[in-house]
Each structure stands twice: as structure tokens, then as C-alpha cells.
Design a protein around this motif. Structure first.
Motif, PDB file in Angstrom:
ATOM      1  N   VAL A 129       3.088   0.570  11.434  1.00 13.07           N
ATOM      2  CA  VAL A 129       4.544   0.662  11.513  1.00 13.07           C
ATOM      3  C   VAL A 129       4.902   1.860  12.378  1.00 13.07           C
ATOM      4  O   VAL A 129       4.392   2.969  12.161  1.00 13.07           O
ATOM      5  CB  VAL A 129       5.185   0.787  10.124  1.00 13.07           C
ATOM      6  CG1 VAL A 129       6.653   1.188  10.234  1.00 13.07           C
ATOM      7  CG2 VAL A 129       5.062  -0.520   9.348  1.00 13.07           C
ATOM      8  N   ALA A 130       5.737   1.644  13.377  1.00 11.21           N
ATOM      9  CA  ALA A 130       6.245   2.726  14.213  1.00 11.21           C
ATOM     10  C   ALA A 130       7.654   3.095  13.760  1.00 11.21           C
ATOM     11  O   ALA A 130       8.443   2.221  13.393  1.00 11.21           O
ATOM     12  CB  ALA A 130       6.259   2.313  15.684  1.00 11.21           C
ATOM     13  N   ILE A 131       7.950   4.387  13.773  1.00  9.52           N
ATOM     14  CA  ILE A 131       9.300   4.882  13.476  1.00  9.52           C
ATOM     15  C   ILE A 131       9.842   5.501  14.752  1.00  9.52           C
ATOM     16  O   ILE A 131       9.207   6.387  15.341  1.00  9.52           O
ATOM     17  CB  ILE A 131       9.293   5.929  12.349  1.00  9.52           C
ATOM     18  CG1 ILE A 131       8.607   5.386  11.095  1.00  9.52           C
ATOM     19  CG2 ILE A 131      10.716   6.373  12.024  1.00  9.52           C
ATOM     20  CD1 ILE A 131       8.472   6.418   9.981  1.00  9.52           C
ATOM     21  N   THR A 132      11.001   5.036  15.193  1.00 10.99           N
ATOM     22  CA  THR A 132      11.598   5.579  16.405  1.00 10.99           C
ATOM     23  C   THR A 132      13.085   5.830  16.176  1.00 10.99           C
ATOM     24  O   THR A 132      13.659   5.411  15.171  1.00 10.99           O
ATOM     25  CB  THR A 132      11.366   4.631  17.603  1.00 10.99           C
ATOM     26  OG1 THR A 132      11.691   5.311  18.811  1.00 10.99           O
ATOM     27  CG2 THR A 132      12.194   3.356  17.478  1.00 10.99           C
ATOM     28  N   GLY A 133      13.693   6.519  17.118  1.00  7.96           N
ATOM     29  CA  GLY A 133      15.102   6.872  17.016  1.00  7.96           C
ATOM     30  C   GLY A 133      15.383   8.105  17.851  1.00  7.96           C
ATOM     31  O   GLY A 133      14.450   8.771  18.321  1.00  7.96           O
ATOM     32  N   LEU A 150       0.826  -1.207   0.000  1.00  4.73           N
ATOM     33  CA  LEU A 150       0.000   0.000   0.000  1.00  4.73           C
ATOM     34  C   LEU A 150       0.861   1.258   0.000  1.00  4.73           C
ATOM     35  O   LEU A 150       0.589   2.227  -0.714  1.00  4.73           O
ATOM     36  CB  LEU A 150      -0.932   0.005   1.213  1.00  4.73           C
ATOM     37  CG  LEU A 150      -1.805   1.242   1.352  1.00  4.73           C
ATOM     38  CD1 LEU A 150      -2.823   1.326   0.225  1.00  4.73           C
ATOM     39  CD2 LEU A 150      -2.509   1.267   2.699  1.00  4.73           C
ATOM     40  N   VAL A 151       1.905   1.259   0.829  1.00  5.36           N
ATOM     41  CA  VAL A 151       2.826   2.398   0.912  1.00  5.36           C
ATOM     42  C   VAL A 151       4.233   1.897   0.630  1.00  5.36           C
ATOM     43  O   VAL A 151       4.686   0.927   1.238  1.00  5.36           O
ATOM     44  CB  VAL A 151       2.778   3.057   2.304  1.00  5.36           C
ATOM     45  CG1 VAL A 151       3.738   4.252   2.356  1.00  5.36           C
ATOM     46  CG2 VAL A 151       1.367   3.481   2.661  1.00  5.36           C
ATOM     47  N   PHE A 171      11.348   1.513   3.077  1.00  7.00           N
ATOM     48  CA  PHE A 171      10.539   0.496   3.743  1.00  7.00           C
ATOM     49  C   PHE A 171       9.147   0.567   3.144  1.00  7.00           C
ATOM     50  O   PHE A 171       8.831   1.465   2.359  1.00  7.00           O
ATOM     51  CB  PHE A 171      10.503   0.666   5.276  1.00  7.00           C
ATOM     52  CG  PHE A 171       9.920   1.960   5.773  1.00  7.00           C
ATOM     53  CD1 PHE A 171       8.576   2.068   6.101  1.00  7.00           C
ATOM     54  CD2 PHE A 171      10.731   3.076   5.959  1.00  7.00           C
ATOM     55  CE1 PHE A 171       8.042   3.255   6.584  1.00  7.00           C
ATOM     56  CE2 PHE A 171      10.211   4.278   6.434  1.00  7.00           C
ATOM     57  CZ  PHE A 171       8.852   4.354   6.750  1.00  7.00           C
ATOM     58  N   SER A 172       8.293  -0.389   3.470  1.00  6.26           N
ATOM     59  CA  SER A 172       6.950  -0.424   2.893  1.00  6.26           C
ATOM     60  C   SER A 172       5.949  -0.867   3.941  1.00  6.26           C
ATOM     61  O   SER A 172       6.314  -1.378   5.007  1.00  6.26           O
ATOM     62  CB  SER A 172       6.914  -1.371   1.687  1.00  6.26           C
ATOM     63  OG  SER A 172       7.217  -2.695   2.090  1.00  6.26           O
ATOM     64  N   LEU A 173       4.658  -0.652   3.643  1.00  8.26           N
ATOM     65  CA  LEU A 173       3.573  -1.067   4.520  1.00  8.26           C
ATOM     66  C   LEU A 173       2.525  -1.793   3.703  1.00  8.26           C
ATOM     67  O   LEU A 173       2.155  -1.348   2.606  1.00  8.26           O
ATOM     68  CB  LEU A 173       2.880   0.128   5.183  1.00  8.26           C
ATOM     69  CG  LEU A 173       3.553   0.825   6.346  1.00  8.26           C
ATOM     70  CD1 LEU A 173       4.543   1.852   5.837  1.00  8.26           C
ATOM     71  CD2 LEU A 173       2.511   1.496   7.229  1.00  8.26           C
ATOM     72  N   GLU A 174       2.027  -2.878   4.270  1.00  6.02           N
ATOM     73  CA  GLU A 174       0.875  -3.559   3.698  1.00  6.02           C
ATOM     74  C   GLU A 174      -0.399  -2.928   4.258  1.00  6.02           C
ATOM     75  O   GLU A 174      -0.387  -2.293   5.309  1.00  6.02           O
ATOM     76  CB  GLU A 174       0.916  -5.053   4.032  1.00  6.02           C
ATOM     77  CG  GLU A 174       2.145  -5.773   3.503  1.00  6.02           C
ATOM     78  CD  GLU A 174       2.256  -5.748   1.995  1.00  6.02           C
ATOM     79  OE1 GLU A 174       1.195  -5.722   1.322  1.00  6.02           O
ATOM     80  OE2 GLU A 174       3.388  -5.755   1.485  1.00  6.02           O
TER      81      GLU A 174
END
Length: 264
Positions: free
Chosen positions: A40-44, A3-4, A32-35
Motif C-alpha cells: 500500500v502506498a500513501i501519497t498526498g 494483517l495491519v 485502512f487495512s492491509l492483507e
């Protein structure tokens, strides 16, 4: 096709320091991709490029290189296929709750009776049907964020983008809204990208966690916790939760220690 799809995205900002031109490489080769239906989390660490990446996906920033594709369409500007929830709700103070939720539908050209009915439906979804007539100053911080979530969902986005949506709230309110988001996603199967500093929140909510460092993807962790998920309190003793939370902590500590050595 996912999807993304985020494909080799880079972002460079021009700077001026001590009279000399320079560049800051905020993102370098992020992919990266998403179904559909995935969280999906993005951290850092602060400054690693999390929010810049989210703004590029939304269309608020233009990438210097690479591409973002949502449901087969390349992102070049903001669009109704993406909805965004900010750290602060950013509600229009002169509009009541239902009018704030209906704002995006109004911009889409939906007639008033239909958009008010749709806005009310999404307020009901986030548990605020009773507060439709309240102005923002009459709402608590948690209620404002729920209105912001309802507003973003009401336009029917393919993907919901959330930038530290619970970061400004007290711990009890934050945990309550995390549970609300889990319940909403279970009902709607909404695809979500969430930026967060909170490691517990990342593991609780996400199917995968993207760990960023210095503008790059340092690692991507799969979270193998079944859905529907219980509250954070109920998950704390789960071995998978503890393992992923510890792994994230070690990754971020390694990056912060490296930054400290570099600064010294």
C-alpha cells in the motif's frame, strides 16, 4: 482479520503561537487495512499527515485517538514485527555493511555467527553480498539504501514501513531500486507500506494507493496491474497505469488548488 488494521487514528500536536496555546490536527479519523503480502502506498501533498501516520504505525509517535493493530497485537511502541526504511539510510558509520544489517539481530540477542550469516543472506538478497566489508562512506547513495532495506528485512518484520526511501536519489538510481524492491517483494511476499510523493512510484509498486488530504483519507485507489510487474519504462504505455496515474494527479491538483484558494 487483516494483517495491519489502522482504525480511526487521530493525532493532535500542541502548539504555542504568539504566546497562545493551540492545537494542530495532523490526523483525523484515518482508517485502512492491509492483507498479508500487499503493498500500500500513501501519497498526498506536503503536510497532509503521511509521515506522521507511518511513524504512528512504527510506534515512534503515539496516536491521540484510535488504534493500530499488527498481526493481532495493538501497537504501543516500536517492535520487531515492524521494520522501517528512512529517506536517508541512517547507517552507523563505524560499522561495515554486514554489521549494520546485523544490528537489529544483535539487539534481539542472536549469537554472533548466526546473525552474521543472516545479515550476509539479506545483503545477498539486495545484491550487495560483495560489499559486506565496506563502511558506509565507501558506498553510493543507492547502495546505502539497499543496506537499509536489508537491515529492516533481517529482523523478520510482519510489515515493512518505507518513508520516501528513494526520494533523495537521482532518477536512474531510484528507478533501479524500484525494480529491486519489486523483485525482493516477489521473492519474500513482504507486506509493505510506502510513503511517496512520486505518483509513478506509487502506481508502479502498490496494490492500493491511499490519497491523504489535510490529515484524512481522501480516496483509496485499487491498482489492477498483474504481478510480477515490469519496469516503470515498460509500464508507461499500459492503460491501467496511465488511468491511475492521471486519477492521482487530478486528486492532488484539486487539493493543492483548494489549499491555494484558502491561503489567498
Amino acid at each position: 482479520m487483516a494483517l495491519v488494521e489502522i482504525q480511526n487514528v487521530s493525532k493532535t500536536f500542541k502548539t504555542m503561537m504568539a504566546g497562545a496555546r493551540g492545537e494542530v490536527h495532523a490526523l483525523s479519523g484515518v482508517s485502512f487495512s492491509l492483507e498479508r503480502g500487499e503493498i500500500v502506498a500513501i501519497t498526498g501533498a506536503s503536510g497532509c499527515g503521511k509521515t506522521t501516520m507511518l511513524r504512528i504505525i512504527m510506534g515512534l509517535e503515539q496516536a491521540s485517538g484510535g488504534s493500530v493493530v499488527v498481526n493481532g497485537r495493538k501497537v504501543s511502541a516500536c517492535g520487531y514485527d515492524r521494520g522501517m526504511v528512512f529517506q536517508h539510510s541512517e547507517l552507523l558509520p563505524w560499522r561495515n555493511a554486514v554489521q549494520n544489517v546485523a544490528f537489529g539481530l544483535e539487539l534481539k540477542g542472536m549469537d554472533k555467527p548466526t546473525r552474521v550469516a543472516e545479515a550476509q543472506r539479506y545483503l545477498d538478497l539486495v545484491g550487495l553480498g560483495h560489499a559486506a566489508e565496506r563502511l558506509p562512506h565507501q558506498l553510493s547513495g543507492g547502495m546505502k539504501q539497499r543496506v537499509g532495506i536489508a537491515r529492516a528485512l533481517a529482523i523478520g518484520p510482519d510489515v515493512l514501513l518505507m518513508d520516501e526511501p528513494f526520494g533523495a536519489l537521482d532518477a536512474q538510481t531510484r528507478e533501479g531500486l524500484q525494480n529491486e524492491l519489486l523483485a525482493i517483494q516477489a521473492k519474500t511476499q513482504q507486506t509493505i507500506i510506502l510513503v511517496t510523493h512520486d505518483l509513478d512510484e506509487a502506481v508502479l509498486l502498490a496494490d492500493r494507493v491511499v490519497v491523504m488530504s489535510r490529515g484524512r483519507v481522501a480516496e483509496m485507489l485499487d491498482v489492477r496491474l498483474p504481478r510480477p510487474r515490469p519496469s516503470l519504462a515498460a509500464l508507461r504505455g499500459d492503460p491501467e497505469f496511465g488511468d491511475k496515474r492521471l486519477r492521482l494527479w487530478k486528486l492532488l491538483k484539486t487539493e493543492m488548488d483548494a489549499d491555494a484558494r484558502k491561503a489567498a
